[in-house]
Write a protein that holds these residues in place. Sequence first.
Motif, PDB file in Angstrom:
ATOM      1  N   VAL A   1       0.857  -1.187   0.000  1.00 36.05           N
ATOM      2  CA  VAL A   1       0.000   0.000   0.000  1.00 36.05           C
ATOM      3  C   VAL A   1       0.890   1.232   0.000  1.00 36.05           C
ATOM      4  N   ARG A   2       0.607   2.167  -0.892  1.00 34.70           N
ATOM      5  CA  ARG A   2       1.438   3.370  -0.964  1.00 34.70           C
ATOM      6  C   ARG A   2       0.643   4.530  -1.546  1.00 34.70           C
ATOM      7  N   THR A   3       1.181   5.727  -1.424  1.00 38.13           N
ATOM      8  CA  THR A   3       0.616   6.923  -2.033  1.00 38.13           C
ATOM      9  C   THR A   3       1.675   7.568  -2.902  1.00 38.13           C
ATOM     10  N   ASP A   4       1.347   7.806  -4.169  1.00 41.20           N
ATOM     11  CA  ASP A   4       2.291   8.438  -5.099  1.00 41.20           C
ATOM     12  C   ASP A   4       2.502   9.892  -4.684  1.00 41.20           C
TER      13      ASP A   4
ATOM     14  N   VAL B   1      -1.928  10.008  -5.690  1.00 45.28           N
ATOM     15  CA  VAL B   1      -2.843   8.882  -5.924  1.00 45.28           C
ATOM     16  C   VAL B   1      -2.525   7.781  -4.916  1.00 45.28           C
ATOM     17  N   ARG B   2      -3.554   7.249  -4.279  1.00 47.03           N
ATOM     18  CA  ARG B   2      -3.367   6.208  -3.274  1.00 47.03           C
ATOM     19  C   ARG B   2      -3.579   4.839  -3.911  1.00 47.03           C
ATOM     20  N   PHE B   3      -2.633   3.942  -3.662  1.00 45.99           N
ATOM     21  CA  PHE B   3      -2.726   2.566  -4.143  1.00 45.99           C
ATOM     22  C   PHE B   3      -3.116   1.693  -2.952  1.00 45.99           C
ATOM     23  N   ALA B   4      -4.384   1.297  -2.916  1.00 47.51           N
ATOM     24  CA  ALA B   4      -4.898   0.506  -1.802  1.00 47.51           C
ATOM     25  C   ALA B   4      -6.126  -0.259  -2.274  1.00 47.51           C
TER      26      ALA B   4
END
Length: 423
Positions: A137-140, A145-148
């Motif tokens: 899980v990360r946020t660019d 943009v949140r990757f979740a």
Amino acid sequence: MKEKFTTIDLFAVLQGLRLRLLGMRLVNVYDIDHKTYLLKLARPDDKAVLLIESGCRMHTTEFEWPKNMYPSGFSMKCRKHLRSRRLVAINQLGVDRVVDLQFGSGEAAYHLVIELYDRGNVILTDHSYTILNLLRVRTDTDTDVRFAVRERFPLESARQDQPLPSIEKLTEIASAGKPGDQLRNTLNPHFVYGSALLGHCLLGKGFSDTVKIGKGFDPERDMEQLLAVVCEADLLFKRLREEHSNGYIIQRRESKPQLEPGPSTAAEEQEDILINLEFHPMLFRQHEKSCFKEFSTFDKAVDEFFSSKSSQKQDTKALQQQRGAMKKLENIKKDHLKRIDTLQQKQEEDKRKAYLVELNIDLVEKACTVIRSAVASAMDWGDIELLVKEAKTRGDPVAMSVHSLKLQSNEICMLLTEPFQEE
């Protein structure tokens, strides 16, 4: 040693993966570690194993990789949604190092998105690219943009092809580098070609592949040539994207230590160890004089490179141990030779002393007799030395030959010469 794919590496491997894997069904998913996974695929007359290492590489493999005894949660999720589904598409998102594997069609489709840059990620989504599971899980930080889970994967954020820069823009990029900086390192962040391809093109236009700004390259004088370098790089970049590529492993020859120095024989050269350094989809100009191994596909080259990595580490370790042992042996030999030389010198010195004693035996006997008599008469050692000094002042030849007395160890040091030696 090279560890990660570049963009042109990804172009080359995807060409082979599309030919080999499209139409196969996913049989199972295994994990080697927390970031490396094996996808077992099959069709009635063929089967293959696709290895994916998040942030680094993806390729088919013939090597038997050790699998975790218990599958991870991510592997279980992939099995649930992807098992028995057909691999229908393998796409690269723009020119980013991001690959989209599509299993199934229409609303029954699922996507496995693999990021092969930075720390990497592997993301499982449904047909609308809504994230179902992911490794990280990360946020660019650039796009926020949140990757979740339950977020939508942003396809539109992929980096796209850029037009060739104008000579003014290229001048601005080159001028931003500091004197002494490598030119290809200055160019690399602004282009997707990679430093190896830029080095290849620099050599093609008369520069060194490691040419430095201000030392072999002048931003005011050489901009036309630099534009030609970028044009050639762009042409090769597009060709590698569309055409089949062979694979090349660049190697370094490491000679095994020899017990006896001298030229290597043909048999000894065959026993030399070849250490894999890099893998590339073409033989770049800077590697033409290096040792290399060619493969019919880039996919096979990468599998060979990483499959032999552990064995090569063992070979390198063994070679270092051999060199260490040989160095110790050489140091022991040098020490022994030094000791022998010292002993031989001492031996020659002792022979010379004995020879002089024999030639001056009368003088030596007289000196010994005088000192023995003085000691026998219980004279003080200091008085004996004073006695010798007084005799020297009188020119006594026996006293003149006495250099010093070491009565505590019963020794007399004498200065002796050859009686018949010419002055």
